[in-house]
Scaffold this motif. Structure first.
Motif, PDB file in Angstrom:
ATOM      1  N   GLN A  84       2.048  14.378   6.508  1.00  0.00           N
ATOM      2  CA  GLN A  84       1.012  13.356   6.659  1.00  0.00           C
ATOM      3  C   GLN A  84      -0.041  13.477   5.552  1.00  0.00           C
ATOM      4  N   GLN A  85      -0.424  14.702   5.280  1.00  0.00           N
ATOM      5  CA  GLN A  85      -1.428  14.912   4.238  1.00  0.00           C
ATOM      6  C   GLN A  85      -0.882  14.516   2.872  1.00  0.00           C
ATOM      7  N   SER A  86       0.392  14.720   2.664  1.00  0.00           N
ATOM      8  CA  SER A  86       1.015  14.288   1.420  1.00  0.00           C
ATOM      9  C   SER A  86       0.931  12.765   1.287  1.00  0.00           C
ATOM     10  N   GLY A  87       1.178  12.074   2.387  1.00  0.00           N
ATOM     11  CA  GLY A  87       1.053  10.606   2.380  1.00  0.00           C
ATOM     12  C   GLY A  87      -0.384  10.177   2.101  1.00  0.00           C
ATOM     13  N   ILE A  88      -1.334  10.875   2.686  1.00  0.00           N
ATOM     14  CA  ILE A  88      -2.744  10.565   2.454  1.00  0.00           C
ATOM     15  C   ILE A  88      -3.097  10.808   0.990  1.00  0.00           C
ATOM     16  N   ALA A  89      -2.609  11.899   0.429  1.00  0.00           N
ATOM     17  CA  ALA A  89      -2.879  12.215  -0.979  1.00  0.00           C
ATOM     18  C   ALA A  89      -2.245  11.169  -1.896  1.00  0.00           C
ATOM     19  N   ASP A  90      -1.035  10.737  -1.578  1.00  0.00           N
ATOM     20  CA  ASP A  90      -0.380   9.702  -2.391  1.00  0.00           C
ATOM     21  C   ASP A  90      -1.165   8.392  -2.336  1.00  0.00           C
ATOM     22  N   PHE A  91      -1.615   8.025  -1.142  1.00  0.00           N
ATOM     23  CA  PHE A  91      -2.404   6.803  -0.986  1.00  0.00           C
ATOM     24  C   PHE A  91      -3.719   6.915  -1.760  1.00  0.00           C
ATOM     25  N   ALA A  92      -4.345   8.075  -1.704  1.00  0.00           N
ATOM     26  CA  ALA A  92      -5.592   8.292  -2.448  1.00  0.00           C
ATOM     27  C   ALA A  92      -5.349   8.181  -3.958  1.00  0.00           C
ATOM     28  N   ASP A  93      -4.215   8.664  -4.418  1.00  0.00           N
ATOM     29  CA  ASP A  93      -3.862   8.531  -5.843  1.00  0.00           C
ATOM     30  C   ASP A  93      -3.653   7.065  -6.230  1.00  0.00           C
ATOM     31  N   GLN A  94      -3.022   6.316  -5.346  1.00  0.00           N
ATOM     32  CA  GLN A  94      -2.819   4.891  -5.609  1.00  0.00           C
ATOM     33  C   GLN A  94      -4.156   4.164  -5.712  1.00  0.00           C
ATOM     34  N   ARG A  95      -5.062   4.495  -4.811  1.00  0.00           N
ATOM     35  CA  ARG A  95      -6.388   3.871  -4.844  1.00  0.00           C
ATOM     36  C   ARG A  95      -7.155   4.301  -6.094  1.00  0.00           C
ATOM     37  N   LEU A  96      -6.972   5.536  -6.500  1.00  0.00           N
ATOM     38  CA  LEU A  96      -7.608   6.026  -7.722  1.00  0.00           C
ATOM     39  C   LEU A  96      -7.090   5.250  -8.936  1.00  0.00           C
ATOM     40  N   ASN A  97      -5.796   5.052  -9.006  1.00  0.00           N
ATOM     41  CA  ASN A  97      -5.213   4.282 -10.114  1.00  0.00           C
ATOM     42  C   ASN A  97      -5.718   2.839 -10.110  1.00  0.00           C
ATOM     43  N   ALA A  98      -5.825   2.254  -8.914  1.00  0.00           N
ATOM     44  CA  ALA A  98      -6.342   0.888  -8.810  1.00  0.00           C
ATOM     45  C   ALA A  98      -7.799   0.837  -9.264  1.00  0.00           C
ATOM     46  N   ALA A  99      -8.575   1.847  -8.901  1.00  0.00           N
ATOM     47  CA  ALA A  99      -9.980   1.893  -9.322  1.00  0.00           C
ATOM     48  C   ALA A  99     -10.082   2.042 -10.835  1.00  0.00           C
ATOM     49  N   ARG A 100      -9.179   2.805 -11.428  1.00  0.00           N
ATOM     50  CA  ARG A 100      -9.158   2.936 -12.893  1.00  0.00           C
ATOM     51  C   ARG A 100      -8.866   1.591 -13.549  1.00  0.00           C
ATOM     52  N   ASP A 101      -7.909   0.871 -12.976  1.00  0.00           N
ATOM     53  CA  ASP A 101      -7.562  -0.443 -13.528  1.00  0.00           C
ATOM     54  C   ASP A 101      -8.745  -1.404 -13.454  1.00  0.00           C
ATOM     55  N   VAL A 102      -9.448  -1.402 -12.320  1.00  0.00           N
ATOM     56  CA  VAL A 102     -10.607  -2.274 -12.153  1.00  0.00           C
ATOM     57  C   VAL A 102     -11.688  -1.898 -13.162  1.00  0.00           C
ATOM     58  N   LEU A 103     -11.938  -0.600 -13.317  1.00  0.00           N
ATOM     59  CA  LEU A 103     -12.949  -0.156 -14.272  1.00  0.00           C
ATOM     60  C   LEU A 103     -12.571  -0.583 -15.690  1.00  0.00           C
ATOM     61  N   ARG A 104     -11.306  -0.430 -16.040  1.00  0.00           N
ATOM     62  CA  ARG A 104     -10.840  -0.832 -17.374  1.00  0.00           C
ATOM     63  C   ARG A 104     -11.086  -2.330 -17.587  1.00  0.00           C
ATOM     64  N   GLU A 105     -10.799  -3.147 -16.581  1.00  0.00           N
ATOM     65  CA  GLU A 105     -11.032  -4.589 -16.682  1.00  0.00           C
ATOM     66  C   GLU A 105     -12.518  -4.894 -16.857  1.00  0.00           C
ATOM     67  N   ARG A 106     -13.343  -4.197 -16.079  1.00  0.00           N
ATOM     68  CA  ARG A 106     -14.790  -4.441 -16.153  1.00  0.00           C
ATOM     69  C   ARG A 106     -15.357  -3.993 -17.500  1.00  0.00           C
ATOM     70  N   GLU A 107     -14.847  -2.900 -18.027  1.00  0.00           N
ATOM     71  CA  GLU A 107     -15.303  -2.443 -19.348  1.00  0.00           C
ATOM     72  C   GLU A 107     -14.897  -3.438 -20.427  1.00  0.00           C
ATOM     73  N   MET A 108     -13.714  -4.007 -20.290  1.00  0.00           N
ATOM     74  CA  MET A 108     -13.263  -5.010 -21.251  1.00  0.00           C
ATOM     75  C   MET A 108     -14.141  -6.261 -21.161  1.00  0.00           C
ATOM     76  N   ARG A 109     -14.538  -6.603 -19.965  1.00  0.00           N
ATOM     77  CA  ARG A 109     -15.420  -7.775 -19.777  1.00  0.00           C
ATOM     78  C   ARG A 109     -16.764  -7.541 -20.460  1.00  0.00           C
ATOM     79  N   VAL A 110     -17.333  -6.355 -20.252  1.00  0.00           N
ATOM     80  CA  VAL A 110     -18.611  -6.027 -20.897  1.00  0.00           C
ATOM     81  C   VAL A 110     -18.458  -6.097 -22.414  1.00  0.00           C
TER      82      VAL A 110
END
Length: 156
Positions: A84-110
């Protein structure tokens, strides 16, 4: 470029920077959650390894069917918790990658808005320089016309 256009672009830049800053905060939170989830997974895995080692030594000395059943039951629950914790860690990694993508988009906008402001300012500067050059050329042409006109020499 008029000052109202520049002001509108400045407001747009401020908004884009605020969105980027929010995305950065979100990324940091996601990073902290991912790190915590991985750390907890590692702790559970280490505990499972220690548990197996401890009980292997205990079984070498003596054991009963009841103790063996408890060991297997608890080990199974530990494996389930690790999964279960492995699944939670994988989900957290996915959210981290999504947050990186959003930040990259926002930096490009700026960066895009800054570049647009820079271009508009350069365009305004070129327009002003052309106007000044035209004005200077007109003044020079008038002065030349006055100096070449014999009537203006007499009046002066």
């Amino acid at each position: 470029m008029s000052s109202s256009n520049l002001q509108a672009l400045t407001v747009l830049l401020e908004r884009a920077e605020a969105e980027r800053d929010e995305a950065l905060r979100h990324l940091r939170d996601a990073q902290a959650r991912a790190d915590a989830a991985k750390h907890q997974q590692e702790q559970l895995s280490q505990y499972r390894q220690d548990y197996r080692q401890r009980w292997s030594q205990e079984f070498a000395q003596r054991t009963t069917v009841q103790i063996l059943g408890c060991y297997q039951n608890f080990g199974g629950r530990l494996d389930q918790a690790i999964g279960q914790q492995s699944g939670i860690a994988d989900f957290a990694d996915q959210r981290l990658n999504a947050a990186r993508d959003v930040l990259r988009e926002r930096e490009m906008r700026v960066a895009s808005v800054r570049k647009l402001i820079e271009r508009r300012r350069a365009e305004t500067l070129r327009t002003q320089m052309r106007q000044e050059q035209r004005s200077t050329d007109e003044q020079a042409a008038r002065a030349a016309a006055r100096s070449s006109n014999p009537l203006t020499r007499l009046v002066a």
